[in-house]
Design a protein around this motif. Structure first.
Motif, PDB file in Angstrom:
ATOM      1  N   VAL A  90      -7.231   7.679 -22.103  1.00 43.16           N
ATOM      2  CA  VAL A  90      -8.837   7.165 -22.939  1.00 43.16           C
ATOM      3  C   VAL A  90      -8.297   7.530 -24.141  1.00 43.16           C
ATOM      4  O   VAL A  90      -7.867   8.846 -24.911  1.00 43.16           O
ATOM      5  CB  VAL A  90      -9.763   7.866 -22.242  1.00 43.16           C
ATOM      6  N   PRO A  91      -8.637   6.013 -25.037  1.00 39.63           N
ATOM      7  CA  PRO A  91      -8.538   6.414 -26.466  1.00 39.63           C
ATOM      8  C   PRO A  91      -9.610   6.827 -27.677  1.00 39.63           C
ATOM      9  O   PRO A  91     -10.928   7.389 -27.114  1.00 39.63           O
ATOM     10  CB  PRO A  91      -9.046   4.989 -27.195  1.00 39.63           C
ATOM     11  N   PRO A  92      -8.908   8.103 -28.241  1.00 43.62           N
ATOM     12  CA  PRO A  92     -10.399   8.971 -29.210  1.00 43.62           C
ATOM     13  C   PRO A  92     -11.537   8.368 -29.229  1.00 43.62           C
ATOM     14  O   PRO A  92     -11.732   6.694 -29.591  1.00 43.62           O
ATOM     15  CB  PRO A  92      -9.214   9.383 -30.489  1.00 43.62           C
TER      16      PRO A  92
ATOM     17  N   ALA B  17       2.120   0.568 -32.899  1.00 39.61           N
ATOM     18  CA  ALA B  17       0.941   1.673 -33.704  1.00 39.61           C
ATOM     19  C   ALA B  17       1.002   1.389 -35.221  1.00 39.61           C
ATOM     20  O   ALA B  17      -0.394   1.107 -35.934  1.00 39.61           O
ATOM     21  CB  ALA B  17       0.821   2.969 -33.125  1.00 39.61           C
ATOM     22  N   ALA B  18       2.097   2.106 -36.211  1.00 37.85           N
ATOM     23  CA  ALA B  18       1.738   1.497 -37.182  1.00 37.85           C
ATOM     24  C   ALA B  18       1.971   0.793 -38.265  1.00 37.85           C
ATOM     25  O   ALA B  18       1.155   0.473 -38.630  1.00 37.85           O
ATOM     26  CB  ALA B  18       3.461   2.353 -38.018  1.00 37.85           C
ATOM     27  N   GLU B  19       2.603  -0.533 -37.353  1.00 44.88           N
ATOM     28  CA  GLU B  19       2.263  -1.837 -37.908  1.00 44.88           C
ATOM     29  C   GLU B  19       0.351  -1.980 -38.898  1.00 44.88           C
ATOM     30  O   GLU B  19       0.100  -2.749 -39.105  1.00 44.88           O
ATOM     31  CB  GLU B  19       2.788  -2.899 -37.500  1.00 44.88           C
ATOM     32  N   HIS B  20       0.047  -1.719 -36.953  1.00 44.28           N
ATOM     33  CA  HIS B  20      -1.871  -2.085 -37.002  1.00 44.28           C
ATOM     34  C   HIS B  20      -2.684  -0.895 -37.604  1.00 44.28           C
ATOM     35  O   HIS B  20      -3.557  -1.642 -38.591  1.00 44.28           O
ATOM     36  CB  HIS B  20      -2.068  -1.216 -35.923  1.00 44.28           C
ATOM     37  N   ARG B  21      -1.896   0.457 -37.991  1.00 49.65           N
ATOM     38  CA  ARG B  21      -2.426   0.959 -38.711  1.00 49.65           C
ATOM     39  C   ARG B  21      -2.721   0.468 -40.667  1.00 49.65           C
ATOM     40  O   ARG B  21      -3.114   0.636 -41.539  1.00 49.65           O
ATOM     41  CB  ARG B  21      -1.708   2.783 -39.529  1.00 49.65           C
ATOM     42  N   ALA B  22      -1.572  -0.298 -40.670  1.00 51.53           N
ATOM     43  CA  ALA B  22      -0.805  -0.661 -41.904  1.00 51.53           C
ATOM     44  C   ALA B  22      -2.275  -1.663 -42.096  1.00 51.53           C
ATOM     45  O   ALA B  22      -1.896  -2.217 -43.111  1.00 51.53           O
ATOM     46  CB  ALA B  22       0.644  -0.966 -42.712  1.00 51.53           C
ATOM     47  N   ALA B  23      -2.246  -2.783 -41.056  1.00 51.13           N
ATOM     48  CA  ALA B  23      -3.155  -4.626 -40.981  1.00 51.13           C
ATOM     49  C   ALA B  23      -3.803  -4.252 -42.344  1.00 51.13           C
ATOM     50  O   ALA B  23      -4.897  -2.992 -41.836  1.00 51.13           O
ATOM     51  CB  ALA B  23      -2.268  -4.993 -39.917  1.00 51.13           C
ATOM     52  N   PRO B  24      -4.393  -4.706 -42.959  1.00 54.25           N
ATOM     53  CA  PRO B  24      -5.803  -4.893 -43.638  1.00 54.25           C
ATOM     54  C   PRO B  24      -7.037  -4.792 -42.829  1.00 54.25           C
ATOM     55  O   PRO B  24      -6.963  -5.871 -41.392  1.00 54.25           O
ATOM     56  CB  PRO B  24      -5.553  -6.364 -44.784  1.00 54.25           C
TER      57      PRO B  24
ATOM     58  N   THR C 182      -8.127   7.663 -40.966  1.00 52.72           N
ATOM     59  CA  THR C 182      -7.256   6.681 -42.458  1.00 52.72           C
ATOM     60  C   THR C 182      -7.535   5.664 -42.834  1.00 52.72           C
ATOM     61  O   THR C 182      -8.886   5.539 -43.026  1.00 52.72           O
ATOM     62  CB  THR C 182      -6.469   6.016 -41.372  1.00 52.72           C
ATOM     63  N   SER C 183      -6.800   4.719 -44.052  1.00 51.68           N
ATOM     64  CA  SER C 183      -7.080   4.197 -44.859  1.00 51.68           C
ATOM     65  C   SER C 183      -8.553   3.258 -44.185  1.00 51.68           C
ATOM     66  O   SER C 183      -9.586   2.303 -44.541  1.00 51.68           O
ATOM     67  CB  SER C 183      -5.504   2.738 -45.228  1.00 51.68           C
ATOM     68  N   ALA C 184      -7.920   2.385 -42.996  1.00 50.26           N
ATOM     69  CA  ALA C 184      -8.828   1.742 -42.576  1.00 50.26           C
ATOM     70  C   ALA C 184      -9.906   1.683 -41.354  1.00 50.26           C
ATOM     71  O   ALA C 184     -10.701   0.991 -40.733  1.00 50.26           O
ATOM     72  CB  ALA C 184      -8.410  -0.170 -41.947  1.00 50.26           C
ATOM     73  N   GLY C 185      -9.768   3.052 -41.305  1.00 55.23           N
ATOM     74  CA  GLY C 185     -10.680   3.569 -39.985  1.00 55.23           C
ATOM     75  C   GLY C 185     -10.120   3.793 -38.720  1.00 55.23           C
ATOM     76  O   GLY C 185     -10.385   3.577 -37.661  1.00 55.23           O
ATOM     77  N   HIS C 186      -8.853   2.972 -38.493  1.00 60.02           N
ATOM     78  CA  HIS C 186      -7.876   3.036 -37.064  1.00 60.02           C
ATOM     79  C   HIS C 186      -7.482   4.474 -37.145  1.00 60.02           C
ATOM     80  O   HIS C 186      -6.737   4.936 -38.549  1.00 60.02           O
ATOM     81  CB  HIS C 186      -7.098   1.603 -38.131  1.00 60.02           C
ATOM     82  N   GLY C 187      -7.056   4.523 -36.000  1.00 65.88           N
ATOM     83  CA  GLY C 187      -6.162   5.496 -35.648  1.00 65.88           C
ATOM     84  C   GLY C 187      -5.479   5.627 -34.491  1.00 65.88           C
ATOM     85  O   GLY C 187      -6.103   6.330 -33.318  1.00 65.88           O
ATOM     86  N   PRO C 188      -4.669   4.324 -34.807  1.00 67.01           N
ATOM     87  CA  PRO C 188      -3.612   4.411 -32.938  1.00 67.01           C
ATOM     88  C   PRO C 188      -3.511   5.752 -32.760  1.00 67.01           C
ATOM     89  O   PRO C 188      -2.091   6.207 -33.137  1.00 67.01           O
ATOM     90  CB  PRO C 188      -2.865   3.086 -33.179  1.00 67.01           C
ATOM     91  N   THR C 189      -2.902   5.581 -31.337  1.00 68.31           N
ATOM     92  CA  THR C 189      -1.743   6.764 -31.053  1.00 68.31           C
ATOM     93  C   THR C 189      -1.059   5.694 -29.959  1.00 68.31           C
ATOM     94  O   THR C 189      -1.473   4.391 -29.331  1.00 68.31           O
ATOM     95  CB  THR C 189      -3.074   7.204 -30.390  1.00 68.31           C
TER      96      THR C 189
ATOM     97  N   CYS D 278      -5.955   2.078 -30.418  1.00 66.88           N
ATOM     98  CA  CYS D 278      -6.443   2.005 -31.181  1.00 66.88           C
ATOM     99  C   CYS D 278      -8.321   2.365 -31.203  1.00 66.88           C
ATOM    100  O   CYS D 278      -8.576   0.975 -29.996  1.00 66.88           O
ATOM    101  CB  CYS D 278      -6.487   0.927 -32.777  1.00 66.88           C
ATOM    102  N   GLY D 279      -8.714   3.131 -31.502  1.00 63.99           N
ATOM    103  CA  GLY D 279     -10.743   3.370 -31.567  1.00 63.99           C
ATOM    104  C   GLY D 279     -10.915   2.088 -31.596  1.00 63.99           C
ATOM    105  O   GLY D 279     -12.087   1.952 -30.793  1.00 63.99           O
ATOM    106  N   CYS D 280     -10.925   1.237 -32.162  1.00 62.89           N
ATOM    107  CA  CYS D 280     -11.092  -0.077 -32.704  1.00 62.89           C
ATOM    108  C   CYS D 280     -11.618  -1.544 -31.557  1.00 62.89           C
ATOM    109  O   CYS D 280     -11.844  -1.983 -31.284  1.00 62.89           O
ATOM    110  CB  CYS D 280     -10.407  -0.877 -34.262  1.00 62.89           C
ATOM    111  N   GLY D 281     -10.223  -0.695 -30.527  1.00 63.27           N
ATOM    112  CA  GLY D 281     -10.392  -1.760 -29.430  1.00 63.27           C
ATOM    113  C   GLY D 281      -9.241  -2.572 -29.177  1.00 63.27           C
ATOM    114  O   GLY D 281      -8.868  -2.627 -28.457  1.00 63.27           O
ATOM    115  N   TRP D 282      -8.186  -2.476 -30.091  1.00 64.78           N
ATOM    116  CA  TRP D 282      -6.835  -2.614 -30.954  1.00 64.78           C
ATOM    117  C   TRP D 282      -6.334  -1.839 -29.123  1.00 64.78           C
ATOM    118  O   TRP D 282      -6.327  -0.715 -29.096  1.00 64.78           O
ATOM    119  CB  TRP D 282      -6.329  -2.726 -31.827  1.00 64.78           C
ATOM    120  N   SER D 283      -5.469  -3.088 -28.350  1.00 60.98           N
ATOM    121  CA  SER D 283      -4.604  -2.460 -27.941  1.00 60.98           C
ATOM    122  C   SER D 283      -3.112  -3.427 -27.766  1.00 60.98           C
ATOM    123  O   SER D 283      -3.186  -4.758 -27.815  1.00 60.98           O
ATOM    124  CB  SER D 283      -4.721  -2.498 -26.530  1.00 60.98           C
TER     125      SER D 283
END
Length: 62
Positions: free
Chosen positions: A9-11, A55-62, A17-24, A36-41
């Motif tokens: 289960v995602p957090p 996950a790192a690429e998603h965190r860096a995306a605008p 983080t920069s855009a509120g994303h916390g991918p795991t 990610c908690g934003c719904g991205w997978s």
């Protein structure tokens, strides 16, 4: 059939983080998936390192 385990289960609250994303990454059998908690997978990967890169690429995306 989709079998959701409790450790996958995602957090509920995004981390600071920069855009509120916390991918795991979560493991499902021999695959690793970035989520990610934003719904991205990201796609299921056999390479854990590649899933972490997704996950790192998603965190860096605008």
């Amino acid at each position: 059939m989709y079998d959701r385990r409790t450790d996958e289960v995602p957090p509920t609250a995004p981390t600071a983080t920069s855009a509120g994303h916390g991918p795991t990454t979560v493991e499902r059998g021999s695959f690793c998936i970035a989520r990610c908690g934003c719904g991205w997978s990201g796609p299921a990967r056999r390479s854990r390192d590649r899933a972490r890169t997704d996950a790192a690429e998603h965190r860096a995306a605008p």
